[in-house]
Design an enzyme around this catalytic site. Structure first.
Site, PDB file in Angstrom:
ATOM      1  N   HIS A 119       0.839  -1.202   0.000  1.00  0.00           N
ATOM      2  CA  HIS A 119       0.000   0.000   0.000  1.00  0.00           C
ATOM      3  C   HIS A 119       0.871   1.248   0.000  1.00  0.00           C
ATOM      4  O   HIS A 119       1.976   1.252   0.517  1.00  0.00           O
ATOM      5  CB  HIS A 119      -0.929   0.012   1.212  1.00  0.00           C
ATOM      6  CG  HIS A 119      -0.207  -0.127   2.522  1.00  0.00           C
ATOM      7  ND1 HIS A 119       0.208  -1.345   3.011  1.00  0.00           N
ATOM      8  CD2 HIS A 119       0.201   0.793   3.418  1.00  0.00           C
ATOM      9  CE1 HIS A 119       0.821  -1.167   4.160  1.00  0.00           C
ATOM     10  NE2 HIS A 119       0.845   0.125   4.437  1.00  0.00           N
TER      11      HIS A 119
ATOM     12  N   HIS B 147       1.009   5.337   0.993  1.00  0.00           N
ATOM     13  CA  HIS B 147       0.437   6.380   1.857  1.00  0.00           C
ATOM     14  C   HIS B 147       0.486   7.709   1.107  1.00  0.00           C
ATOM     15  O   HIS B 147       1.552   8.107   0.623  1.00  0.00           O
ATOM     16  CB  HIS B 147       1.272   6.540   3.137  1.00  0.00           C
ATOM     17  CG  HIS B 147       1.305   5.339   4.029  1.00  0.00           C
ATOM     18  ND1 HIS B 147       0.549   5.249   5.180  1.00  0.00           N
ATOM     19  CD2 HIS B 147       2.010   4.168   3.958  1.00  0.00           C
ATOM     20  CE1 HIS B 147       0.786   4.092   5.779  1.00  0.00           C
ATOM     21  NE2 HIS B 147       1.687   3.418   5.060  1.00  0.00           N
TER      22      HIS B 147
HETATM   23  P1  AMP Z   1       2.119   0.351   7.271  1.00  0.00           P
HETATM   24  O1  AMP Z   1       2.781   0.652   8.590  1.00  0.00           O
HETATM   25  O2  AMP Z   1       2.788   1.042   6.123  1.00  0.00           O
HETATM   26  O3  AMP Z   1       1.943  -1.133   7.054  1.00  0.00           O
HETATM   27  O4  AMP Z   1       0.711   1.038   7.356  1.00  0.00           O
HETATM   28  C1  AMP Z   1      -0.473   0.396   7.671  1.00  0.00           C
HETATM   29  C2  AMP Z   1      -1.501   1.483   7.816  1.00  0.00           C
HETATM   30  O5  AMP Z   1      -2.789   0.904   7.772  1.00  0.00           O
HETATM   31  C3  AMP Z   1      -1.398   2.275   9.125  1.00  0.00           C
HETATM   32  O6  AMP Z   1      -1.158   3.644   8.835  1.00  0.00           O
HETATM   33  C4  AMP Z   1      -2.760   2.042   9.793  1.00  0.00           C
HETATM   34  O7  AMP Z   1      -3.240   3.182  10.456  1.00  0.00           O
HETATM   35  C5  AMP Z   1      -3.620   1.663   8.602  1.00  0.00           C
HETATM   36  N1  AMP Z   1      -4.767   0.805   8.907  1.00  0.00           N
HETATM   37  C6  AMP Z   1      -4.773  -0.347   9.607  1.00  0.00           C
HETATM   38  N2  AMP Z   1      -6.005  -0.862   9.659  1.00  0.00           N
HETATM   39  C7  AMP Z   1      -6.817  -0.035   8.952  1.00  0.00           C
HETATM   40  C8  AMP Z   1      -8.216  -0.019   8.631  1.00  0.00           C
HETATM   41  N3  AMP Z   1      -9.032  -0.991   9.051  1.00  0.00           N
HETATM   42  N4  AMP Z   1      -8.687   1.002   7.895  1.00  0.00           N
HETATM   43  C9  AMP Z   1      -7.868   1.987   7.479  1.00  0.00           C
HETATM   44  N5  AMP Z   1      -6.548   2.030   7.752  1.00  0.00           N
HETATM   45  C10 AMP Z   1      -6.025   1.039   8.482  1.00  0.00           C
END
Ligand code: AMP
Ligand code: ZN
Length: 136
Positions: free
Chosen positions: A99, A101
């Site tokens: 993903h 950001h």
């Molecule tokens: P990463 O640390 O790059 O793997 O980022 C994962 C991101 O997913 C974090 O910024 C979380 O806040 C976000 N996240 C986790 N669960 C959800 C969810 N159910 N809906 C939206 N964002 C989420």
């Protein structure tokens, strides 16, 4: 529930605050935003990291990130946009479904980029560039 929270979102098993979707991608708000409007752009198929993504998806992902970035500039008056991707645990990856950001930024929003180090000298830097080039 599957083992991947983002696959669960794609399959409608858990809700999300959807912003946009295309044939192969979905954009939705990050639940814990760096700044309000922080959006995640994901492929609909499960690929764990950048290195698993088929490069053919790149164009569609880039177009979605550009659209979301432009919408953030209009909607939350973002003055800058950070685009980020964490790959593997030491880089901060928590969800192993690749993903991107898209983070709205503002003058004096209290965030700063990472601290920067130095090479010992220019030769060290050039030698490392050459080593990298040899591995591409
Ligand atoms: P990463 O640390 O790059 O793997 O980022 C994962 C991101 O997913 C974090 O910024 C979380 O806040 C976000 N996240 C986790 N669960 C959800 C969810 N159910 N809906 C939206 N964002 C989420
Ligand atoms: Zn997944």
């Amino acid at each position: 529930m599957s083992e991947c929270i983002f696959c669960d979102i794609i399959h409608g098993k858990i809700p999300c605050a959807k912003v946009y979707e295309t044939k192969n991608t979905l954009a939705f708000l990050d639940i814990a935003p760096v700044n309000k409007g922080h959006t995640l752009v994901i492929p609909k198929k499960h690929y764990p990291t950048l290195f698993d993504l088929p490069s053919e998806l790149g164009k569609e992902l880039l177009e979605v990130m550009q659209k979301v970035g432009e919408a953030l500039r209009k909607t939350v008056q973002a003055e800058g946009i950070n685009l980020g991707m964490n790959n593997f645990k030491p880089a901060g990856q928590l969800v192993f479904h690749a993903h991107f950001h898209i983070i709205p930024r503002y003058e004096n929003d209290g965030l700063s980029l990472w601290p920067q180090k130095k090479y010992n000298n220019n030769d060290e830097m050039l030698a490392l560039a050459q080593k990298l080039a040899n591995n591409i």
